[in-house]
Design a protein around this motif. Sequence first.
Motif, PDB file in Angstrom:
ATOM      1  N   PRO A  69     -16.112  50.199 -57.994  1.00 56.99           N
ATOM      2  CA  PRO A  69     -16.764  50.797 -56.639  1.00 56.99           C
ATOM      3  C   PRO A  69     -16.860  49.490 -55.877  1.00 56.99           C
ATOM      4  O   PRO A  69     -17.289  48.254 -55.961  1.00 56.99           O
ATOM      5  N   SER A  70     -16.436  49.860 -54.852  1.00 55.23           N
ATOM      6  CA  SER A  70     -16.901  48.390 -53.230  1.00 55.23           C
ATOM      7  C   SER A  70     -18.249  48.407 -52.985  1.00 55.23           C
ATOM      8  O   SER A  70     -18.572  47.690 -51.752  1.00 55.23           O
ATOM      9  N   ALA A  71     -18.874  49.822 -53.118  1.00 56.95           N
ATOM     10  CA  ALA A  71     -20.009  49.510 -52.052  1.00 56.95           C
ATOM     11  C   ALA A  71     -20.838  50.451 -53.253  1.00 56.95           C
ATOM     12  O   ALA A  71     -20.719  50.675 -54.359  1.00 56.95           O
ATOM     13  N   PRO A  72     -22.154  49.688 -53.773  1.00 57.01           N
ATOM     14  CA  PRO A  72     -23.319  49.754 -54.169  1.00 57.01           C
ATOM     15  C   PRO A  72     -23.634  51.088 -54.394  1.00 57.01           C
ATOM     16  O   PRO A  72     -24.177  52.217 -52.727  1.00 57.01           O
ATOM     17  N   PRO A  73     -24.385  52.049 -54.814  1.00 55.70           N
ATOM     18  CA  PRO A  73     -24.696  53.969 -54.759  1.00 55.70           C
ATOM     19  C   PRO A  73     -25.705  53.383 -54.103  1.00 55.70           C
ATOM     20  O   PRO A  73     -26.639  52.537 -54.094  1.00 55.70           O
ATOM     21  N   GLY A  74     -25.992  54.305 -52.974  1.00 57.02           N
ATOM     22  CA  GLY A  74     -27.059  54.444 -51.780  1.00 57.02           C
ATOM     23  C   GLY A  74     -28.522  55.055 -52.572  1.00 57.02           C
ATOM     24  O   GLY A  74     -28.778  55.323 -53.574  1.00 57.02           O
ATOM     25  N   LEU A  76     -31.534  56.938 -53.923  1.00 61.10           N
ATOM     26  CA  LEU A  76     -32.079  58.659 -54.320  1.00 61.10           C
ATOM     27  C   LEU A  76     -32.682  59.533 -53.844  1.00 61.10           C
ATOM     28  O   LEU A  76     -33.477  58.686 -52.579  1.00 61.10           O
ATOM     29  N   ASP A  90     -38.723  58.564 -55.195  1.00 61.87           N
ATOM     30  CA  ASP A  90     -37.227  59.882 -55.709  1.00 61.87           C
ATOM     31  C   ASP A  90     -37.731  60.311 -57.190  1.00 61.87           C
ATOM     32  O   ASP A  90     -36.719  60.512 -57.620  1.00 61.87           O
TER      33      ASP A  90
END
Length: 122
Positions: A69-74, A76, A90
């Motif tokens: 993946p190009s960007a880390p997950p946002g 929660l 969260d």
Amino acid sequence: MTAPNRQLLALAEARRLVRDHDISRDELVALEVPRGSSAWERQRRIALDQCRQLVAFWHISPRELRDAPSAPPGPLPPKYRHPVEGHTWDGEGPQPEWLKKALTKEGYTVSELRVAEAAGLS
């Protein structure tokens, strides 16, 4: 530089590599590269070997490496929200103080603090 000085430097570098990379003397000898190679090349070989070991341990495929993946997950989405103060949590990590206070001193129940979207998930 004299031969004994080169040997002392090589010994000091080998000790540093063993210490910094947490490898045994036997592993260091197995990674020996031809004479004349720089310290950077030796460290690079050690790093590559460690990468190979991690890939093998975690069963990572070449495709997974290419398709990273190009960007880390946002962040929660919140699972709990204080109805008056608007604080959110969260559900990950330790319970925040506002949640503890709401449950123990303010008389709220967990179901009253659960966000509607999260209530259907759990």
